[in-house]
Write an enzyme that holds these catalytic residues in place. Sequence first.
Site, PDB file in Angstrom:
ATOM      1  N   HIS A 173       0.850  -1.206   0.000  1.00  0.00           N
ATOM      2  CA  HIS A 173       0.000   0.000   0.000  1.00  0.00           C
ATOM      3  C   HIS A 173       0.884   1.254   0.000  1.00  0.00           C
ATOM      4  O   HIS A 173       0.722   2.149  -0.829  1.00  0.00           O
ATOM      5  CB  HIS A 173      -0.913  -0.049   1.237  1.00  0.00           C
ATOM      6  CG  HIS A 173      -1.731   1.187   1.468  1.00  0.00           C
ATOM      7  ND1 HIS A 173      -3.094   1.212   1.367  1.00  0.00           N
ATOM      8  CD2 HIS A 173      -1.377   2.449   1.812  1.00  0.00           C
ATOM      9  CE1 HIS A 173      -3.536   2.428   1.628  1.00  0.00           C
ATOM     10  NE2 HIS A 173      -2.512   3.206   1.913  1.00  0.00           N
ATOM     11  N   GLU A 174       1.846   1.286   0.927  1.00  0.00           N
ATOM     12  CA  GLU A 174       2.729   2.461   1.021  1.00  0.00           C
ATOM     13  C   GLU A 174       3.629   2.579  -0.208  1.00  0.00           C
ATOM     14  O   GLU A 174       3.934   3.673  -0.671  1.00  0.00           O
ATOM     15  CB  GLU A 174       3.587   2.391   2.291  1.00  0.00           C
ATOM     16  CG  GLU A 174       2.790   2.449   3.590  1.00  0.00           C
ATOM     17  CD  GLU A 174       1.891   3.674   3.691  1.00  0.00           C
ATOM     18  OE1 GLU A 174       2.265   4.740   3.147  1.00  0.00           O
ATOM     19  OE2 GLU A 174       0.804   3.567   4.271  1.00  0.00           O
ATOM     20  N   HIS A 183       1.897   4.414  -2.937  1.00  0.00           N
ATOM     21  CA  HIS A 183       2.017   5.874  -2.762  1.00  0.00           C
ATOM     22  C   HIS A 183       3.407   6.341  -3.201  1.00  0.00           C
ATOM     23  O   HIS A 183       3.563   7.324  -3.918  1.00  0.00           O
ATOM     24  CB  HIS A 183       1.887   6.263  -1.284  1.00  0.00           C
ATOM     25  CG  HIS A 183       0.503   6.137  -0.721  1.00  0.00           C
ATOM     26  ND1 HIS A 183      -0.579   6.738  -1.275  1.00  0.00           N
ATOM     27  CD2 HIS A 183       0.049   5.496   0.376  1.00  0.00           C
ATOM     28  CE1 HIS A 183      -1.657   6.461  -0.541  1.00  0.00           C
ATOM     29  NE2 HIS A 183      -1.298   5.706   0.462  1.00  0.00           N
ATOM     30  N   ASP A 231      -5.584   8.992   3.234  1.00  0.00           N
ATOM     31  CA  ASP A 231      -5.525   9.077   1.774  1.00  0.00           C
ATOM     32  C   ASP A 231      -6.749   9.794   1.208  1.00  0.00           C
ATOM     33  O   ASP A 231      -6.636  10.577   0.263  1.00  0.00           O
ATOM     34  CB  ASP A 231      -5.431   7.669   1.182  1.00  0.00           C
ATOM     35  CG  ASP A 231      -4.190   6.958   1.680  1.00  0.00           C
ATOM     36  OD1 ASP A 231      -3.246   7.658   2.097  1.00  0.00           O
ATOM     37  OD2 ASP A 231      -4.168   5.725   1.654  1.00  0.00           O
TER      38      ASP A 231
HETATM   39 ZN   LIG Z   1      -2.338   5.206   2.218  1.00  0.00          ZN
END
Ligand SMILES: [Zn+2]
Length: 376
Positions: free
Chosen positions: A66-67, A70, A168
Amino acid sequence: MQPSLIIGRIAGIHIGLHYSWILIAVLLAGSFVGYFYESNPNWQPRVIWSAAIVITLLFFGSIVLHELAHALVAKAVGIPVRTITLFALGGVANIERDAATPKAEFWMGVAGPVMSGAIGWAAAALASSWGRQAVPALMSPPVAVLVSLSSLNFMLAIFNLIPGFPLDGGRVLRAAVWWVTGNSDRATRLSARVGQGVALALFAFGVWQFLAVDGIGGVWLALLGWFLLDAATASHAQVEVVAGLRGLRVGDVMSSECARVPADTSAQRFADDYVLRTGERCYVVEEEGTATGLITPSDLKQVDRARWPDTPVRLLKRPLHQLRAVSPDTPVVDALETMGKEDVNQLPVMSDGRIEGVLSRRHILHLLQTRLELSM
Ligand SMILES: [Zn+2]
């Protein structure tokens, strides 16, 4: 947040653990052990324990992905990312500056939840093809792990899409407001305010759940709310600081009357005649009329006090060529960013190879205080 331990590197980004993560990994694995004992009483204890540990590791792997989503979008739009840190409340990518356009902000914000949704979907699809059952007790350990992994990732995606900064969803909201109004400060202020509201609601709901339903889950939510409130408040404060400094140049703020110390002055005399007498924090070291470095009281700590009388400041100074210098035309906001990156409290201000003055955090803080007093 700085990691306590680096565990690997992906695409040039360090993946690290903060100590607080270990506590949460143990708690999470423990709660999965409890869950599987309830839902699959036919499993052997060692199967239950292995399944709980595997799902905990896979879940943290999902948070890294997930990170990473980003971080990779950030890198694609030209923003450096050095580390991803896992800590008690999830993960955080240390993205070094803000997006330059609402479009970049939108894609950076939405990438994480999209990744979590994709993992959730892939795990669910795999579970179905391996024989998912409606009743947990009938599922094999790998299928049960996939089903839990899938719902954890869907929850992660949905929670992160709550539209409050710095979640987010808050970034997406910020991007939208920024795009509509063309004003990034206003967008941050608004989404940070919404973030504070969401955090307070989460905190209140968590406390209520803990007291009324007496679930340990309530403590979690309250803790998360607390953390978010802190982060949203910090974002709000930061935007005020940056807005206050925008338009100012280093030349407006720097101090050009830095005391000059001859290079052969002893550390003892420097302490007695300069530091203790004036209380200033920063001095220019001069050799034959030209500035060759900076020295601050904290540089004195490099040598033992007993050796101060026969140590010249020449040996303790930070040479100019080793310091990141700024010019009088540099925007103050950029200089602050450089200080943060280099982890220093002052920067020499140079133009045409000559030292014009020194910019310190203290000058900037002082200026902000004065401005605050006037605006009140
Ligand atoms: Zn996030």
